[in-house]
Scaffold this motif. Structure first.
Motif, PDB file in Angstrom:
ATOM      1  N   LEU A   9      21.397   5.435  28.251  1.00 29.65           N
ATOM      2  CA  LEU A   9      20.136   5.108  28.911  1.00 29.65           C
ATOM      3  C   LEU A   9      19.380   6.372  29.308  1.00 29.65           C
ATOM      4  O   LEU A   9      18.147   6.447  29.162  1.00 29.65           O
ATOM      5  N   SER A  10      20.097   7.364  29.806  1.00 29.78           N
ATOM      6  CA  SER A  10      19.459   8.618  30.203  1.00 29.78           C
ATOM      7  C   SER A  10      18.894   9.348  28.989  1.00 29.78           C
ATOM      8  O   SER A  10      17.787   9.891  29.034  1.00 29.78           O
ATOM      9  N   ALA A  11      19.655   9.359  27.904  1.00 27.97           N
ATOM     10  CA  ALA A  11      19.180   9.993  26.674  1.00 27.97           C
ATOM     11  C   ALA A  11      17.954   9.276  26.129  1.00 27.97           C
ATOM     12  O   ALA A  11      16.984   9.914  25.690  1.00 27.97           O
ATOM     13  N   ALA A  12      17.971   7.950  26.176  1.00 23.03           N
ATOM     14  CA  ALA A  12      16.805   7.179  25.717  1.00 23.03           C
ATOM     15  C   ALA A  12      15.588   7.482  26.584  1.00 23.03           C
ATOM     16  O   ALA A  12      14.456   7.574  26.082  1.00 23.03           O
ATOM     17  N   ALA A  13      15.809   7.669  27.897  1.00 25.99           N
ATOM     18  CA  ALA A  13      14.704   8.010  28.799  1.00 25.99           C
ATOM     19  C   ALA A  13      14.109   9.362  28.431  1.00 25.99           C
ATOM     20  O   ALA A  13      12.880   9.535  28.439  1.00 25.99           O
ATOM     21  N   LEU A  14      14.953  10.334  28.084  1.00 23.60           N
ATOM     22  CA  LEU A  14      14.458  11.663  27.716  1.00 23.60           C
ATOM     23  C   LEU A  14      13.673  11.614  26.409  1.00 23.60           C
ATOM     24  O   LEU A  14      12.624  12.256  26.278  1.00 23.60           O
ATOM     25  N   MET A  61      12.546  12.384  35.028  1.00 22.76           N
ATOM     26  CA  MET A  61      13.331  12.435  36.251  1.00 22.76           C
ATOM     27  C   MET A  61      14.510  11.467  36.189  1.00 22.76           C
ATOM     28  O   MET A  61      15.554  11.713  36.787  1.00 22.76           O
ATOM     29  N   VAL A  62      14.352  10.376  35.463  1.00 24.82           N
ATOM     30  CA  VAL A  62      15.451   9.428  35.287  1.00 24.82           C
ATOM     31  C   VAL A  62      16.554  10.031  34.425  1.00 24.82           C
ATOM     32  O   VAL A  62      17.743   9.881  34.702  1.00 24.82           O
ATOM     33  N   GLY A  63      16.150  10.744  33.371  1.00 26.72           N
ATOM     34  CA  GLY A  63      17.123  11.251  32.407  1.00 26.72           C
ATOM     35  C   GLY A  63      17.769  12.568  32.770  1.00 26.72           C
ATOM     36  O   GLY A  63      18.887  12.850  32.327  1.00 26.72           O
ATOM     37  N   LEU A  64      17.111  13.398  33.577  1.00 28.27           N
ATOM     38  CA  LEU A  64      17.620  14.742  33.846  1.00 28.27           C
ATOM     39  C   LEU A  64      18.964  14.797  34.586  1.00 28.27           C
ATOM     40  O   LEU A  64      19.780  15.671  34.286  1.00 28.27           O
ATOM     41  N   PRO A  65      19.249  13.919  35.563  1.00 26.96           N
ATOM     42  CA  PRO A  65      20.552  14.036  36.244  1.00 26.96           C
ATOM     43  C   PRO A  65      21.740  13.924  35.290  1.00 26.96           C
ATOM     44  O   PRO A  65      22.678  14.735  35.364  1.00 26.96           O
ATOM     45  N   ALA A  66      21.733  12.954  34.389  1.00 27.66           N
ATOM     46  CA  ALA A  66      22.829  12.832  33.429  1.00 27.66           C
ATOM     47  C   ALA A  66      22.827  14.004  32.460  1.00 27.66           C
ATOM     48  O   ALA A  66      23.895  14.486  32.049  1.00 27.66           O
TER      49      ALA A  66
END
Length: 227
Positions: A9-14, A61-66
């Motif tokens: 999900l994080s990768a898809a957000a990026l 911002m959603v994807g950066l933490p992961a």
């Protein structure tokens, strides 16, 4: 939710962030070399272009933490400092600027009695404190791109061009952009594309990291074949 699901999900957000940011940057109206005049802010395409960039910034911002969890052991202290600074300056400079630019300034531009509050030189508003904060945060944002680019270039976790493109994007924003007139389509692409490519590649790497252990990334296989 499993770790793999969070990564996907994080990768898809990026990756989605990259697409939306590039599309929004390309569509952002520019008139007579300026992007934030009353004329450009009231163009019909402006809300759509801006919302695409704004939504891309939220997805970043959603994807950066992961992404930080995945990259931290590989990009060294310089890269990690750049990644942390990239997150913070996106929250301050990018999100703050986009909120004002997208949801406050167009209302001022549409009101003839309030247009004097718009800085026609391209600083978005004539608010001194806001402009000063944006300027400092913007400089730190470009520094974060350079540091993160160095970390990515040296890490081997992504193709080296990823870090090089990120550094080149920072140099363009810091040195080249202030010295040249803005052009429709071209300027937006030059601003958003380097960061978009780097962010999207990080997302791709995160997805590929979920493959079975011992499977080398595609670019590593190509390098080995050509060696």
């Amino acid at each position: 939710m499993s770790k793999n699901s969070v990564y996907r999900l994080s990768a898809a957000a990026l990756i989605a962030c990259a697409v939306l940011s590039v599309l929004g940057g390309a569509a952002h109206p520019i008139h007579e070399g300026q992007a934030h005049t009353a004329h450009t802010l009231t163009q019909p395409i402006f809300p759509y272009a801006h919302f695409a960039i704004y939504l891309g910034a939220i997805l970043l911002m959603v994807g950066l933490p992961a992404a930080a969890v995945h990259l931290a052991p590989r990009i060294g202290r310089i890269g990690l400092a750049g990644l942390a600074l990239y997150f913070v300056t996106n929250a301050v400079a990018v999100q703050g600027g986009l909120t004002v630019e997208g949801f406050v300034v167009p209302a001022l531009a549409a009101d003839p009695s309030a247009r004097h509050l718009i800085d026609e030189t391209g600083a978005i508003t004539a608010a001194t404190w806001f402009n000063n904060i944006q300027m400092v945060a913007g400089l730190l944002f470009m520094l974060s791109m350079i540091l993160l680019g160095i970390g990515l270039f040296r890490s081997g976790v992504v193709p080296r061009w990823t870090g090089a493109v990120l550094i080149a994007g920072a140099v363009f924003l810091l040195v080249v952009l202030p010295a040249i007139p803005m052009l429709p389509l071209v300027t937006g692409l030059l601003i958003e594309l380097p960061r978009g490519l780097a962010v999207a590649m990080i997302g791709v790497v995160m997805i590929r990291s979920l493959r079975p252990a011992g499977t080398a990334p595609a670019w590593r296989l190509q390098e080995g074949a050509s060696a």
